[in-house]
Design a protein around this motif. Structure first.
Motif, PDB file in Angstrom:
ATOM      1  N   LYS A 272      38.590  37.182  32.511  1.00 56.52           N
ATOM      2  CA  LYS A 272      39.266  35.954  32.082  1.00 56.52           C
ATOM      3  C   LYS A 272      38.585  34.719  32.666  1.00 56.52           C
ATOM      4  N   ALA A 273      38.206  33.805  31.774  1.00 53.21           N
ATOM      5  CA  ALA A 273      37.460  32.622  32.200  1.00 53.21           C
ATOM      6  C   ALA A 273      38.360  31.487  32.671  1.00 53.21           C
ATOM      7  N   HIS A 274      39.518  31.330  32.039  1.00 50.65           N
ATOM      8  CA  HIS A 274      40.411  30.209  32.342  1.00 50.65           C
ATOM      9  C   HIS A 274      41.660  30.751  33.033  1.00 50.65           C
ATOM     10  N   LEU A 275      41.820  30.429  34.281  1.00 47.86           N
ATOM     11  CA  LEU A 275      42.909  30.993  35.079  1.00 47.86           C
ATOM     12  C   LEU A 275      44.118  30.082  35.043  1.00 47.86           C
ATOM     13  N   TRP A 276      45.282  30.714  34.918  1.00 49.22           N
ATOM     14  CA  TRP A 276      46.557  29.996  34.769  1.00 49.22           C
ATOM     15  C   TRP A 276      47.277  29.906  36.103  1.00 49.22           C
TER      16      TRP A 276
ATOM     17  N   LEU B 114      31.235  36.618  33.077  1.00 43.72           N
ATOM     18  CA  LEU B 114      30.476  37.426  32.118  1.00 43.72           C
ATOM     19  C   LEU B 114      30.300  36.731  30.779  1.00 43.72           C
ATOM     20  N   GLY B 115      30.696  35.451  30.694  1.00 43.87           N
ATOM     21  CA  GLY B 115      30.638  34.772  29.412  1.00 43.87           C
ATOM     22  C   GLY B 115      31.683  35.322  28.462  1.00 43.87           C
ATOM     23  N   PHE B 116      31.367  35.324  27.169  1.00 49.40           N
ATOM     24  CA  PHE B 116      32.298  35.768  26.137  1.00 49.40           C
ATOM     25  C   PHE B 116      31.599  36.811  25.265  1.00 49.40           C
TER      26      PHE B 116
ATOM     27  N   LEU C  99      39.717  37.883  24.487  1.00 49.62           N
ATOM     28  CA  LEU C  99      40.091  36.747  25.315  1.00 49.62           C
ATOM     29  C   LEU C  99      41.425  37.079  25.968  1.00 49.62           C
ATOM     30  N   ILE C 100      41.783  36.310  27.002  1.00 45.43           N
ATOM     31  CA  ILE C 100      42.991  36.623  27.771  1.00 45.43           C
ATOM     32  C   ILE C 100      43.856  35.372  27.921  1.00 45.43           C
ATOM     33  N   CYS C 101      45.015  35.393  27.302  1.00 48.16           N
ATOM     34  CA  CYS C 101      46.131  34.474  27.497  1.00 48.16           C
ATOM     35  C   CYS C 101      45.731  32.997  27.443  1.00 48.16           C
ATOM     36  N   TRP C 102      45.646  32.327  28.582  1.00 48.79           N
ATOM     37  CA  TRP C 102      45.377  30.891  28.675  1.00 48.79           C
ATOM     38  C   TRP C 102      44.075  30.510  27.976  1.00 48.79           C
TER      39      TRP C 102
END
Length: 295
Positions: A121-125, A137-139, A152-155
């Protein structure tokens, strides 16, 4: 009508994984019970929620560390791999990954031949920033026999760059793993949809890509989760229903996965990918330095 080139029955699993080491076995058991229901319903691509083996709301970084495991050699991933192999399906699920002393909120993709890949996950909530390291790791998009799969994950869905980058790399479907939380009202509109549902619908529409979004329900340590899982078509509209806010559900969609590669958009002269003005976006969005700013 031509025959589908990659017919896939997608399923998203919505349930209530609870935090706490004493709950890990039950989380895995219940998740796979619902995944088996999806298999029996004909699904060959199954998506489970974010952190579906551990629950979400850790008390501290030490608590998160104790819930974590290596990928792909940890017990959750091995169990999921065995399930995917046994049933000859593709499975996407979320867990807390440990890599040395770093922790990641990770999604894994598993198939009939075992481990395929991971996304961190790149953007942490919110409090995630206190225990997880942002993804590095990029996308990635993974080529599989049924099509190209991104995660992708959530946020992440709040950042339009993420589904855009995945679609630009040729993803046929984006598997979205979520623990969508209750936030200040209004949470739902009159149709019963939450903002995350609309963001998923919009991302699918503007990128001509399927998105299978699995969320969770329930409460843990004072946090509440709002369900709303859905599967969006390349035109954005949900295929079938949007899940409710408080019940376990398995949703299905029968799609021709690789049809995303030629999904029409309104007319023969417009193409969302081809029409992008990348010559203008970079400087204005700050990806490169704006020419009006001092050097």
């Amino acid at each position: 009508m031509s025959e589908p080139t990659s017919p896939v029955r997608v399923a998203v699993v919505q349930f209530d994984p609870q935090v706490g080491l004493e709950n890990r076995e039950d989380n895995l058991r219940r998740g796979l019970q619902l995944a088996l229901e999806a298999v029996n319903g004909g699904a060959n691509l199954i998506v489970m929620p974010e952190l579906s083996s551990t629950g979400y709301f850790f008390k501290s970084r030490q608590d998160a560390f104790e819930h974590a495991e290596p990928v792909p050699d940890g017990p959750s991933v091995r169990l999921w791999m065995d399930f995917a192999r046994q049933h000859r399906i593709y499975l996407v699920a979320g867990l807390t990954e440990r890599d040395g002393v770093q922790l990641y909120n990770t999604g894994v993709l598993l198939g009939p031949d075992g481990f395929i890949g991971r996304y961190r996950k790149a953007h942490l909530w919110n409090l995630e920033k206190l225990w997880f390291t942002p993804g590095n790791l990029g996308f990635p998009v993974f080529d599989t026999p049924i099509g190209r799969i991104g995660m992708l994950i959530c946020w992440d869905i709040w950042f339009p760059e993420v589904p855009r980058i995945l679609s630009q790399q040729g993803a046929d479907i984006i598997c979205s793993l979520n623990n969508w939380v209750w936030t200040p009202p209004p949470l739902f509109d009159e149709a019963g949809k939450c903002m995350a549902s609309y963001l998923t619908i919009t991302a699918a529409h503007v990128n001509n890509v399927f998105i299978a979004a699995a969320s969770r329900i329930g409460e843990e340590r004072g946090a509440r989760y709002l369900g709303c899982s859905l599967i969006a078509g390349t035109n954005g509209w949900p295929i079938g229903k949007v899940a409710c806010a408080d019940e376990e559900e398995v949703l299905y969609a029968d799609i021709d996965l690789t049809s995303a590669r030629s999904a029409p958009i309104w007319n023969s002269l417009n193409d969302l990918h081809r029409d992008r003005r990348t010559d203008l976006y970079g400087p204005m969005l700050g990806y490169t330095q704006h020419p009006c700013l001092p050097r």
